[in-house]
Every structure is written in C-alpha cells, then in structure tokens.
Enzyme design. Structure first.
Site, PDB file in Angstrom:
ATOM      1  N   ALA A  66      84.183  11.504   5.013  1.00 53.49           N
ATOM      2  CA  ALA A  66      84.484  12.644   5.874  1.00 53.49           C
ATOM      3  C   ALA A  66      84.236  12.266   7.325  1.00 53.49           C
ATOM      4  CB  ALA A  66      83.604  13.833   5.503  1.00 53.49           C
TER       5      ALA A  66
ATOM      6  N   GLU B  76      74.330   7.465  13.058  1.00 51.28           N
ATOM      7  CA  GLU B  76      74.477   7.409  11.593  1.00 51.28           C
ATOM      8  C   GLU B  76      73.135   7.300  10.867  1.00 51.28           C
ATOM      9  OE1 GLU B  76      76.934   8.485  10.380  1.00 51.28           O
ATOM     10  OE2 GLU B  76      78.565   8.147  11.799  1.00 51.28           O
TER      11      GLU B  76
ATOM     12  N   GLU C 147      77.947  15.780   7.837  1.00 50.58           N
ATOM     13  CA  GLU C 147      78.933  15.986   8.914  1.00 50.58           C
ATOM     14  C   GLU C 147      78.508  17.145   9.805  1.00 50.58           C
ATOM     15  OE1 GLU C 147      80.717  13.489   9.079  1.00 50.58           O
ATOM     16  OE2 GLU C 147      80.569  12.840   6.997  1.00 50.58           O
TER      17      GLU C 147
ATOM     18  N   GLU D 187      83.171  13.888  11.346  1.00 49.32           N
ATOM     19  CA  GLU D 187      82.489  14.991  12.019  1.00 49.32           C
ATOM     20  C   GLU D 187      83.173  15.494  13.284  1.00 49.32           C
ATOM     21  OE1 GLU D 187      81.336  11.750  11.849  1.00 49.32           O
ATOM     22  OE2 GLU D 187      80.345  11.171  13.717  1.00 49.32           O
TER      23      GLU D 187
HETATM   24  N1  B3K Z   1      81.417   9.038  11.340  1.00 46.95           N
HETATM   25  C1  B3K Z   1      82.280   8.930  10.194  1.00 46.95           C
HETATM   26  C2  B3K Z   1      82.612   7.525   9.825  1.00 46.95           C
HETATM   27  C3  B3K Z   1      83.806   6.998  10.504  1.00 46.95           C
HETATM   28  C4  B3K Z   1      84.215   5.657   9.936  1.00 46.95           C
HETATM   29  C5  B3K Z   1      85.280   5.047  10.744  1.00 46.95           C
HETATM   30  N2  B3K Z   1      85.781   3.813  10.190  1.00 46.95           N
HETATM   31  C6  B3K Z   1      81.716   9.603   8.998  1.00 46.95           C
HETATM   32  C7  B3K Z   1      80.259   9.790   9.007  1.00 46.95           C
HETATM   33  O1  B3K Z   1      79.474   8.875   8.986  1.00 46.95           O
HETATM   34  O2  B3K Z   1      79.848  10.903   9.088  1.00 46.95           O
HETATM   35 ZN    ZN Z   2      77.864   9.992   9.748  1.00 47.25          ZN
END
Ligand code: B3K
Ligand code: ZN
Length: 885
Positions: free
Chosen positions: A268, A326, A304, A270
């Site tokens: 997913a 993250e 998210e 965000e």
């Molecule tokens: N921030 C996105 C991940 C995006 C990946 C791009 N290749 C999902 C997450 O970690 O919430």
């Molecule tokens: Zn994330």
C-alpha cells in the site's frame, strides 16, 4: 528501460535543491489511448543556495513534451535542453512560473509506477521516483509544495475522480466528460501525490478527532468487493484513535480515503489523504480471507495511516533517510498490533520473521546499513533492513529512554520538524534533546550493516555470592567494507533461581536490589556485569523480548532450555528457549542425516512440547507458536553451508515423530477447538485467532499420521467450514498429503467456488506452490498455464513464483538446477515490463553463497545468464551485479 549505464548515487553528494516549488497546479485529461498532463509550477530560487540563477534541471522520464512556458513565455526548442531523463530551462528571475504540457500513456504502463491503469481504473504510484513519469518536476522529497489537481475524464467509465486533500469543485464537461478539483493545503513532496479515476463504490464512515473535528472516511473498491471493506474501516478507526492516545497525533484533513487496486507492486501507499492499497491489503471477510490476512489488513491500514505524521507531515530529506519514515512507522504499527492483539505473540512473529529474512539479507550481497551510503536504484532499498531492522533500532531507543522519554522525544520531533524534510540525525537529536541523553554511539546502528553477534559467558562465585556475565560483541564484514565499532546493545535480562523464580537484581556498586528484570547496555567490545547477593548459581534469561537485533549465544544445555521454557516470566523468552532447544535437536538430526546414520529425535523435545500442549493456562496462540518448529529458511540462515536435503529430511522427520508421540494431545486440542469453531460465528479478534491457530497447527501435525479419522476430520473441515482460515488450512493439509484423490477433488472444488475472486485464487496458487512433495517445479509450471494466472499481476507472481522460490526450498533447490533456471527465465521476462517485481523475485538467487559448491555454481551461472540477457533495468542490474561482485 535505461539507456545509459546505471550510476551509483552517494549520500555524501547530497546538495539542497537549486530551486523550490511553492505551488503545483495540475490538470489531467484522461483518455483511453493517451493522457495529457498540464503542470503549472510556482517556483523560486532556493535562498539557501545563494545568488545567481543556475539552469533549472527538472526530472522527467517517458514523457512527450508538448509545450513549455517559462514566466508566461512559450519556449522554442532552442530555449531548453531535453534528454530522456531531464528537461533543462534557464530562468531569468528569482521567482517565476513554469507551465508544461506532456502526453503520457497510462494505458500501456506495465511497470505500475507513475500513472497506470489497473482493472480499467486510472491510479498512481509515485514513491520513490514515479512522479517524474507523470510530469517534469523536481522529483525529490526535499522539494515540498501545495497541490491543486483537476481531473477530467469520461463520466460513464470514470464516475469517481479523486486526488489528495479536500474536494473543492466539480462539474460536467463536454462530450460526456466531467471534472473534479482537489486541493491539498499541506506541503508535500511529489512522491505523495495520488490520482484515481474509476467506477468505484465506497463504504463511508466518520471519525471524531480529539479536538472534536469530524473526518469523513471512505474506502473505495470495485462494486463486487463492497462487502469486504468493513474490517479495513474498523481497523482505520482504531488506528486513528490509537495514534491520538499513544502519540498525540490528530488527523488533519476533512477526509481520509483508501482505494483498493488489483495491480500493485507492494502492499500500500500513504499518499496524503488518498492511500492507494493493493486489494489484498484492504479486502477481508471471514469467507474469503484468513486470520493472517485479517491481521495483515489491520497492520497495513494502520501503517499507512500512521505515515500521515511519520512520513507526510514530517518527511525525508533524501532517499537515504528512508528508514526515518519506514523504520519509525513499522515500530508504530507493531505497537498498535501488539495493543490490538497479543503483544507477546506479535513480538514472536516479528522476531521470527526478522531472524529468518532480515538476518539473511544482512549477511548477503545486498547487505546495507539502515541508512545506506549509496544505491543505484532506490526501489531496491525498500528492504527488510530499512523497514524491520529500522523498526528494531527505533525500538531500542524506546527501551533505552523508556516509554515516557520516548514519547517526549517523538513529541519534540513532530513539533520541531512539522512541514519539513529531515534526516535520521534530526530524529535522534529530538530524542536526545527531549531527554538530555547522548545517543552518539547508538547512532552506529544507522551506519554499520550486518547483524552483530553477542557471545555471553557466565561465572558464579559461591563464596562471594556474586554472579558475572561477560558479553563479547562483534560484527561480520559487509560488502560496504565499513569498519565496525562497538554498538550500544540494550540487553534486557533476569536471573532465575532453582525454583524458576526471578531474583531481585543488584549490580556491584548499587545501593539496593531492584526489579527482577532490567536493561543493561553493552557498549564495549567486551564487558562484564557482576550481580551481588546471589545465593545460588542462577540461570540467566537473556535478551528478553528480543531487546536488540543481534545473534546472542549462551552455552545453554537442553535441560536448562526446558527449564526456561517452563519458568521464564518473559513470554518471548519462553518461546525462544523452545526455539533454541529445537535448533539444537534439529542440528543433531541434520548431522545424523549427513553421516548416513539413522535419525533419532531427542526425547526431551517431545517431552517439552507435550508439557506445552497440555498447559491449559497458556494462551493458545502461544501454544501454537511453541509447537511450530523453526522453518527451513531459518535453519538455512543459521548454517554456514546449508544442506538443503538434510535440513528438509531432519525437519520432516522431527515433525512426524512429534505427530506420532503427541497424537493424543494434538487430537484432543484439535477436536475441542474445532467444536468451538463450529458453534461460534467468525470473529476477527485475538482469542479467536488463537483458538484457530492451535486448531490448525494441530491438524497439520495430525495429518502426518495418515490416520483415517484425521483425513475424515480434514475433509469435514474443508467441506463445512465457512471461514477461509479453516478451509485453507484443510486444503493445505490435503495438498501436502499422499491422498491423491481427495487432494485433486478439494483443489477442483475450491477453484470452482472461488474462480471469480482473484485474492482467493492467489491462496490456491500459493498452497500448491508451497507443497514440498516431489515434482514441485512441474506443478508450478502447469499452474502458470491456468486461466487465472498472469505474470502481469504482481499478486499472482508473488503467490506462485515467490512462494515456490522463497518457501519451497527442497524443490526450488533441486540438485539439477531446474528451479534456478526457471526463476532466471522469469526474471528476464519480468525485467522487460515490470523491473521492480523482477528485482524482488531475484532475491533467492542472491543467496548463492549459503549453499554447497555444486549449487553455488548453478546459481551463479543463472545470475550470469541474467546479466548477459540484454538490456537490464537499473533494478535488476543492481541486484545481479552486486550478487556477482
Ligand atoms: N511507502 C510505501 C512504499 C513505497 C515503495 C516504492 N517502491 C509503502 C509503505 O511503506 O508504507
Ligand atoms: Zn511505510
């Protein structure tokens, strides 16, 4: 596809942008055979970068430039420079607007990055560098802008038009078209941009925030899925409340939307106010989704949502800082899941996953620090290290500062940096400043890759009544060749007396004894801690709750591990003692297999698990976890040279022995829980998950007995259960059994029942891909011809190819190399249309150093074949070249 040799990008080369974008005004005209994007950017020279007006270099890929206006002047070819990755213009004043129009092709975008179509709807995925496939822009996270977005599309096929922020206007257009305009008042980087246009239905609810504001909540799905949104909506509301209560974070816009799409490269995304989800991370109801799927939906919805603060309001300065958002957000969602379910079980699952997969990554050719120093393709760095180890690093700060100190630190971080793009150093600084703490040595966790080892030894002085623990830390070399200095390793520990009770702990020099569990910080390469007033030789319980992501070793005997399994007050360590006992026993069996001796299972493991099985007071989910032997992938990770055949034979032998010896206990628990399942409507809550988890692991053992009453029970569970957790377990148990006729029938019935539900069909593919019976590759190849399978859908690739190569080790590592050849062929094919998925699927081949020399040669040959196969995406190029380096 690249046209130049991919280049390495270094953190040390970071420079602030030359120009800033204050406002972004976008208009999308969506058509079936192309789309037009008009961008008006209100820009200015970045004052931080001094006077003078350097060229403005915008990112852009796969765009057809139709017009460009600078400060209201239409530019001609001579006024700008265009390459396949950049547009360069030459501003003549410090503030100006730039207008561009480009033509793009979402309808043929198979990489699923930028603007693309999935099941007839338009959607976007911009993180990390996908926005440059939509329009010319400064596509970097430290350029933050407000956005207004107008979407224009044909009304009948695309009745729903969405973008970030709040809706401000909409209306009909010409030729059956209509439009809608959205305004996002919060400055954000382009990677958080989103657009959706499609024929969608939505489930609606509201949430009242801590300051009594009403927020509209909407989950958009394709009409046939409208009955599968309630669990995600409930999870969203719980997340919003939890973030207020636990972190003091309130939602900021008037509306929060989630859209489910079928074709999505990960779980997913965000995007501000408009999260776009893989449908597998939204849709869940008893009949079609397992307990694990329900828990995954809850966790991803939370993750998210939590990004709205940890990621969106405060974002990353550059992509090297990815773990800033993250790692922290995974830490936040783990805390949420722990609070919603069983905290100990959540910790056990997280640690088992980390040890199996992140430790393997950290020991392989793609090993990198939580904050890497360099990369070729940022998409390759959405890794277990950045996410999972990153979360462990934040967790250690929490352990060191305590819950209250951590909260003070996070409050300061959000307050100080709201609206900014910052670094991991800024996060640490806020934690330090709020607590008067010094985390300078701790920060090595961000720059030193590899899993530290912590060897512990003890000595007891009966006369002096002192007990000493000596810790020696070391960290293996990693490809980055960074020198490893000692880490700060928080070790939570306790000492047990002969009856299993905790001893009040007092270190030399302390005035009085304190609690029976405490945290000590190991900060030197070698360090001894001495406890006083210890009346008898104690048994240490070390690294409680897995207080640091290290490989701890202590010379426990099997009897001592059994003692800890029964008496440790720390639930995590009771489980871990069982795992360590199982590892010792399994390694003994592996040795016997290698020596050509008959296998003999240590009776102590049987006795220990019998005790667990009959303990009616123990949380049933804990019983289920304790009955699960360490997986083959974990046994591989902890081997110097993994003997695939011996590992599989040893583990299967142990499972069969346990099934035979514990048959009665397993059967009793199975039947009791199955009866309860029959009488209870499905509920997605911890105690129900626990009951079904024990029921289902019991069934998978019981079936190894081959007894007719177990087959009958399995068939009954398959035929009559109305929830997917029970049905899928029954199916998996049949698929791995020798009952060919029953297996074939169950697979056919299941496929017929669920042929219209792609997510359930994914489970059907996965269960078969994971079957370790001989002939695995042929089964997978046959399944690729099934009408429900397509390489174009990432969920299908993961369900079939990913499950085979990642989980079916005995078949994937077939000695003739057929599994490797198969995977390499697929990677070459995927590379041509979806580089991110190709690069992910490649991971099992990168671990070639773990295997015997014959397998090493076969795996390397396939990596070389991929390297020579033609034009590689930067994603695949980076992984292949680092694996062969
Ligand atoms: N921030 C996105 C991940 C995006 C990946 C791009 N290749 C999902 C997450 O970690 O919430
Ligand atoms: Zn994330």
């Amino acid at each position: 596809m690249r046209t130049e040799q991919p280049k390495m990008i270094y953190l040390k080369d970071y420079q602030a942008p030359d120009y800033l974008i204050d406002e972004t005004h976008l208009t999308f005209e969506l058509f079936e055979d192309h789309s037009l994007v008009h961008a008006q950017l209100v820009m200015r020279r970045n004052p931080e970068r001094g006077a003078g007006l350097p060229p403005l270099v915008l990112d852009g890929q796969q765009l057809e430039l139709l017009s460009v206006n600078l400060a209201d002047q239409e530019l001609t070819d001579a006024d700008y420079q265009l390459s396949d990755s950049h547009l360069t213009v030459h501003p003549t004043s410090a503030t100006f607007t730039l207008d561009t129009t480009v033509k793009i092709h979402p309808e043929t975008n198979t990489a699923l990055e930028g603007l693309y179509k999935s099941s007839g709807m338009f959607c976007t995925q911009c993180e990390a560098e996908g926005f440059r496939k939509i329009t010319y822009y400064l596509d970097r996270p430290d350029v933050m802008s407000t956005f207004t977005t107008t979407v224009i599309a044909e009304q009948h096929s695309y009745p729903v038009l969405l973008s970030n922020g709040n809706p401000i206007a909409s209306g009909p257009g010409e030729d059956g078209r209509h439009w809608a305009t959205w305004e996002d008042p919060f400055k954000k980087p382009a990677y958080l941009f989103a657009l959706v246009a499609g024929d969608l239905w939505c489930v609606e609810d509201t949430f009242t925030t801590m300051t009594e504001r009403t927020v509209a909540l909407r989950i958009y799905v394709e009409p046939e899925n409208i009955d599968k949104c309630q669990h995600a909506m409930t999870s969203l509301k719980k997340s919003m409340r939890w973030d207020e209560e636990t972190y003091g974070r309130e939602y900021d816009l008037d509306i929060f939307m989630i859209v489910a799409v079928n074709d999505f490269n990960m779980g997913a995304m965000e995007n501000k106010g408009l999260n776009i989800f893989n449908s597998s991370a939204v849709l869940a109801r008893a009949e079609t989704a397992t307990d694990a799927a329900h828990q995954r939906v809850e966790a991803i919805v939370a993750h998210e949502y939590f990004h709205n603060w940890s990621g969106n309001r405060v974002t990353c300065r550059d992509w090297f800082q990815l773990s800033l958002k993250e790692g922290f957000t995974v830490f936040r969602d783990s805390g949420f899941s722990a609070d919603m379910n069983s905290a100990t079980v959540k910790r056990i699952q997280d640690v088992a996953y980390l040890r199996t997969h992140q430790f393997a990554e950290d020991a392989g050719p793609m090993a990198h620090a939580v904050r890497p120093d360099s990369f070729i393709e940022i998409s390759n760095f959405y890794t277990l290290t950045v996410y999972e180890k990153g979360s462990e690093v934040v967790g250690m700060i929490h352990t060191l500062l305590g819950a209250e100190g951590f909260r003070k630190g996070s409050d300061l971080y959000f307050e100080r940096h709201d609206g900014q793009a910052v670094t991991c150093d800024d996060f640490i600084k806020a934690m330090e400043d709020a607590n008067g703490a010094d985390l300078s040595q701790f920060k090595r966790w961000y720059s030193q890759a590899g899993t530290p080892r912590l060897a512990v030894s003890e000595s007891y002085d009966a006369a002096a009544k002192t007990y000493s623990l000596t810790f020696r830390q070391s960290c293996p070399d990693t490809p980055d060749k960074v020198e490893k200095l000692p880490f700060v390793i928080p070790v939570e520990l306790g000492l047990l007396d002969g009856k299993g009770a905790g001893i009040a702990l007092r270190l030399v020099g302390e005035a009085a004894a304190g609690a029976t569990s405490r945290v000590i910080s190991v900060t030197e390469a070698e360090q001894t801690f001495t406890f006083v007033d210890i009346a008898e030789q104690p048994l240490p319980s070390l690294l409680r709750g897995f207080s640091a992501p290290v490989k701890l070793s202590f010379p426990y005997s099997r009897d001592q591990l059994m003692f800890l399994m029964q008496h440790d007050s720390d639930g995590f360590n009771r489980w871990d003692a069982g795992q360590q006992l199982s590892v010792q026993v399994l390694q003994e069996l592996i040795g016997q297999h290698q020596a050509g001796q008959p296998l003999k299972l240590d009776q102590r493991l049987i006795d220990a698990l019998r005790t667990v099985l009959s303990d009616e007071r123990l949380d049933q989910a804990m019983v289920a976890e304790m009955l699960s032997l360490p997986g083959e992938a974990y046994l591989t990770e902890i081997s110097d040279v993994a003997d695939v055949d011996a590992i599989h034979a040893a583990r299967e032998f142990a499972r069969k022995q346990l099934a035979d010896h514990l048959f009665e206990g397993l059967w009793l628990r199975y039947q009791a829980n199955r009866e309860l399942s029959k009488q209870t409507p499905y509920v997605a809550a911890a105690e129900h998950f626990a009951r079904r988890a024990l029921q289902n692991i019991a069934l998978s053992y019981l079936m190894l007995s081959g007894k007719p009453e177990v087959l009958a029970a399995t068939l009954d569970q398959f035929d009559t259960s109305e929830n997917m957790t029970e049905r899928l377990t029954a199916l998996a148990v049949l698929v791995n059994s020798p009952f060919e006729a029953e297996k074939a029938k169950a697979l056919a019935v299941f496929a017929e029942n669920f042929k219209d539900n792609p997510l359930v069909m994914d489970q059907w593919f996965s269960v078969q891909a994971g079957s370790t019976l001989p002939g695995g590759l042929a089964r997978v190849q046959a399944l690729m011809e099934h009408p429900a399978f397509t390489l174009k859908n990432p969920n299908k690739v993961r369900a079939l190819i990913g499950a085979f190569a990642g989980q079916n080790l005995i078949n994937f590592h077939a000695a003739d190399g057929s599994g490797y050849r198969f995977l390499a062929d697929l990677v070459i094919e995927l590379n041509a249309f979806n580089p991110q998925i190709a690069s992910r699927q490649l991971a099992p081949l990168t671990r070639w150093r773990k295997y015997d020399s014959a397998r090493q040669a076969l795996m390397k040959a396939e990596l070389e074949r991929i390297r020579a196969s033609g034009e590689l995406s930067s994603d695949v190029f980076e992984v292949v070249s680092k694996s062969l380096a």
